[in-house]
Scaffold this motif. Sequence first.
Motif, short mmCIF file in Angstrom:
data_model
loop_
_atom_site.label_atom_id
_atom_site.label_comp_id
_atom_site.label_asym_id
_atom_site.label_seq_id
_atom_site.Cartn_x
_atom_site.Cartn_y
_atom_site.Cartn_z
N VAL A 52 -3.17 9.87 3.74
CA VAL A 52 -3.65 8.62 4.33
C VAL A 52 -3.12 8.48 5.76
N LEU A 53 -1.85 8.81 5.95
CA LEU A 53 -1.24 8.69 7.28
C LEU A 53 -1.88 9.64 8.29
N ALA B 91 5.36 9.16 8.76
CA ALA B 91 4.21 9.37 9.63
C ALA B 91 4.55 10.36 10.75
N ASN B 92 3.60 11.19 11.10
CA ASN B 92 3.78 12.16 12.17
C ASN B 92 3.87 11.43 13.51
N LEU B 93 5.04 11.47 14.12
CA LEU B 93 5.27 10.77 15.38
C LEU B 93 4.34 11.23 16.50
N ASN B 94 3.97 12.48 16.44
CA ASN B 94 3.26 13.07 17.57
C ASN B 94 1.80 13.36 17.28
N LEU C 78 5.81 2.78 8.95
CA LEU C 78 5.09 4.05 8.92
C LEU C 78 6.03 5.22 9.25
N LEU C 79 6.91 5.01 10.21
CA LEU C 79 7.86 6.06 10.56
C LEU C 79 8.82 6.33 9.42
N ILE D 257 0.82 -1.20 0.00
CA ILE D 257 0.00 0.00 0.00
C ILE D 257 0.86 1.26 0.00
N THR D 258 2.00 1.21 0.68
CA THR D 258 2.85 2.39 0.82
C THR D 258 3.96 2.46 -0.22
N ARG D 259 4.09 1.41 -1.02
CA ARG D 259 5.17 1.36 -2.00
C ARG D 259 4.89 2.31 -3.18
#
Length: 345
Positions: free
Chosen positions: A203-204, A235-238, A230-231, A191-193
Amino acid sequence: MASDDCSKDEMLEESRVDSGIDSYRSIVKSVEPREPSTDFSGPKDKFSTVEERLDSAYDSSSITAESLSEIVEDISLSTPGEEHEQTPELSEQEKLLTTITEDGDTILHLAIIHEEILITQDLIQLFPKEILDIQNNLYQSPLHLATYLNLSDVVKDLIDKGASLGLQDQDGNTALHVACQHGQTECAIEITRDVSPNKLAAVLETQNWRGLACLHLAALNRQHQILELLLKMGANLNIQEGTSGKTALHFAVELHDIKAVRLLLNRGANMDATMFNGCTPLHLAVGRQDATVANILCQAGADTMLRNMEDETALDLADGNDDILALFPFDDIQISGRSVVGVKF
């Protein structure tokens, strides 16, 4: 009190989702893309089972692998602009390919549910993108179902053909949410490729109807490999979930998931992020009497003096736990109930 909120909560659980099929006898509607539901009151009764697959009527379904093969074999749909001078009427097979059941399933949904991979791949090549994005009565697209059933090859083919990543099912989950919840790592990779950064970022950032983003679901379900993916994908860690303001680090602390706590801290998660009630991850660790996680947070530099909305520091929640108190060697010096550490005179 906020301290009550900081004590151990019952962890969130998501119901497994799958499309129910009673039969294929009521093909009565033309195929039309569906709009997202505005009714967020909760899942339908047919979705109430958690561990049990809900398409339990497989055996009684009139659609079998053999009949699917017969329908798909040698069938091709007209391309846009192609005229039907010779055959203005659709054949019975073409009608089957372009109609949906009373449950909202297209034949592509059914092929995926039956896990007929080759037939599914043929249909994906046969159908235009608009058909690939049709959502059934549970607002599941073929991509949702393929991800739920961990059919990574089908997921890849759907993505390559342009299936939408942003469609949300009746619980507000995208296909990536489903992968994060159920630990479908290969599907998450597909999906993320090769997805554009802007499209993937959207999406994230998407939250389901319970306020959970993909990163939250990965943390809640201890999916460390997906968490790392995801990281890596930015992706937003916070990012805060929508009900109480918890970050992925808050969830990892609540679960006593040391591996996830270390992973998130090493990637730069804000160790002092506050929930809507002001509780930091350290408040949660101390409130749960988790000296190990509290120590990890303190060693990483967590601020021990932050107060929540009830004006409590993490020390105030230690409740006489010597292992926890040992992490705050000077905080027991107080004047009028307040610590003097860090106070300027």
